[in-house]
Design an enzyme around this catalytic site. Sequence first.
Site, PDB file in Angstrom:
ATOM      1  N   ASN A   1       0.570  73.264  67.997  1.00 29.62           N
ATOM      2  CA  ASN A   1      -1.014  72.188  68.662  1.00 29.62           C
ATOM      3  C   ASN A   1      -0.323  72.360  70.162  1.00 29.62           C
ATOM      4  O   ASN A   1       0.679  71.657  70.380  1.00 29.62           O
ATOM      5  CB  ASN A   1      -1.554  71.651  68.390  1.00 29.62           C
TER       6      ASN A   1
ATOM      7  N   ASP B   1      -2.555  72.463  60.946  1.00 27.75           N
ATOM      8  CA  ASP B   1      -4.055  72.726  60.505  1.00 27.75           C
ATOM      9  C   ASP B   1      -3.141  73.527  58.634  1.00 27.75           C
ATOM     10  O   ASP B   1      -3.071  73.500  57.644  1.00 27.75           O
ATOM     11  CB  ASP B   1      -5.148  72.928  60.837  1.00 27.75           C
TER      12      ASP B   1
ATOM     13  N   LYS C   1      16.002  85.582  61.895  1.00 29.59           N
ATOM     14  CA  LYS C   1      15.100  85.950  62.525  1.00 29.59           C
ATOM     15  C   LYS C   1      14.547  86.925  62.156  1.00 29.59           C
ATOM     16  O   LYS C   1      15.385  87.991  62.019  1.00 29.59           O
ATOM     17  CB  LYS C   1      15.792  85.779  64.408  1.00 29.59           C
TER      18      LYS C   1
ATOM     19  N   ASP D   1      -3.017  66.932  54.793  1.00 28.34           N
ATOM     20  CA  ASP D   1      -4.339  65.552  55.956  1.00 28.34           C
ATOM     21  C   ASP D   1      -3.625  64.221  55.905  1.00 28.34           C
ATOM     22  O   ASP D   1      -4.116  64.275  54.460  1.00 28.34           O
ATOM     23  CB  ASP D   1      -5.657  66.005  55.459  1.00 28.34           C
ATOM     24  N   ILE D   2      -3.138  64.070  56.152  1.00 31.39           N
ATOM     25  CA  ILE D   2      -2.269  62.701  56.452  1.00 31.39           C
ATOM     26  C   ILE D   2      -3.436  61.521  56.210  1.00 31.39           C
ATOM     27  O   ILE D   2      -2.822  60.925  55.315  1.00 31.39           O
ATOM     28  CB  ILE D   2      -1.294  62.659  57.392  1.00 31.39           C
TER      29      ILE D   2
ATOM     30  N   LYS E   1     -16.840  64.284  60.705  1.00 31.62           N
ATOM     31  CA  LYS E   1     -15.156  63.740  60.662  1.00 31.62           C
ATOM     32  C   LYS E   1     -14.930  62.667  59.860  1.00 31.62           C
ATOM     33  O   LYS E   1     -14.320  62.270  59.229  1.00 31.62           O
ATOM     34  CB  LYS E   1     -13.719  64.046  61.586  1.00 31.62           C
TER      35      LYS E   1
END
Length: 401
Positions: free
Chosen positions: A218, A286, A296, A313-314, A344
């Site tokens: 991210n 996610d 590779k 989801d910690i 949320k």
Amino acid sequence: MESGQGIETVSLAGKKIILGVTGGIAAYKAAELCRLLVKAGAEVQVAMTAAAQQFVTPLTFQALSGRPVLASLWDTASGDGMAHIHLSRDADLILVAPASADFLAKLAHGRADDLLTTLCLARTCNLAVAPAMNREMWAAAATQRNLAQLRDDSVQVLGPAAGEQACGETGLGRMLEPADIEVALHGLLGKGVLAGKRVVITAGPTFEAIDPVRGLTNLSSGKMGYAVARAAAEAGAEVCLVSGPTCLAIPAGVRRVDVQSAAEMRDAVLRELPSDVFIAVAAVADYRVDAAASQKIKKSAAGLTLNLVANPDILTEVAALPDAPFCVGFAAETERLAEHAEAKRLKKKLPLLVGNLAQDTLGQDSAELVLFDDQGRHPLSRADKLSQARHLVRHLATLLN
Ligand code: C5P
């Protein structure tokens, strides 16, 4: 006393600090440190070793602290000749910055052959040292042995930082920046709103490997999470920062655990619990690749399909624990901030959630945040991330108490 948006930050007002300066090029930075401590309201008494006086004159510190500098154990001008005893009895803290390798060695062995070592040995208050030396001297077995001894003796070791050194080499051994030392002192002097609390914070992005050279991640600089860690330490908390990959330096007084993937971040957080507070600032991926390739993956005109599976989801997991800490979430949204953030917060069952518009905040040094709690929304106007983090810490301390 610094204030803004009606929320005060901690100060060192009235604290009696003996600032010991030893012989090293970083002694010039101690002048700035002295100025910062005085500005924060501390009563600063400077004591210099003979070597320190080869780098900076006592007059500089006298001008900055407003007090004559103690420069010799044999100064007959100071009353009954017991100045070292009186001074160290009166002080709230002795801070030695910079602390040279030689000074640390003396301290570790209880030597008292000059004024500063004598003050340290005679103390009844806390002692903190900010080491500064060449990286090889820092890494030397003898120095590390001395540090282990000092930590055992409850001496607080602040830093050192890594980076370019006066000798031209690069590595660990630079003295922490004066502002970072000042932050650490807030915690050490126990004046903060989170004094005695244990806080675990996640920050930065996670990196989910596709193969040994590629991955999913991210966009996240980690700046907000690091600012929150710094603000929490400044407020007196014992802070563990579980961080994904970033280029940021460890904030003063913070213990950092480095992780890569969301799974590693989750395991590290669970290992650090129980805590009083958990603040999830990390931009956790996610999804992860179902089975990362061990070699590779070769390029192919046929394209590539990755099978992604959901990451844990910690925050949700921690908030649902039977002895859950006070949980704070962050939500970066690209639209309809209030609606998405509040949804949320309720879904993850959080007492406090910090919302921001991703496009306004990503990678920037400042942020415009809104705090959502059971009482409603509390917008904080745009400010640098450290100021915002301090507001957040004050707000959460109010809710916590
Ligand atoms: O990604 P999302 O918007 O759900 O993130 C909201 C909050 O949940 C953030 O505080 C983030 O750190 C946390 N989170 C987490 N583990 C995840 C996803 C998000 O702890 N897998």
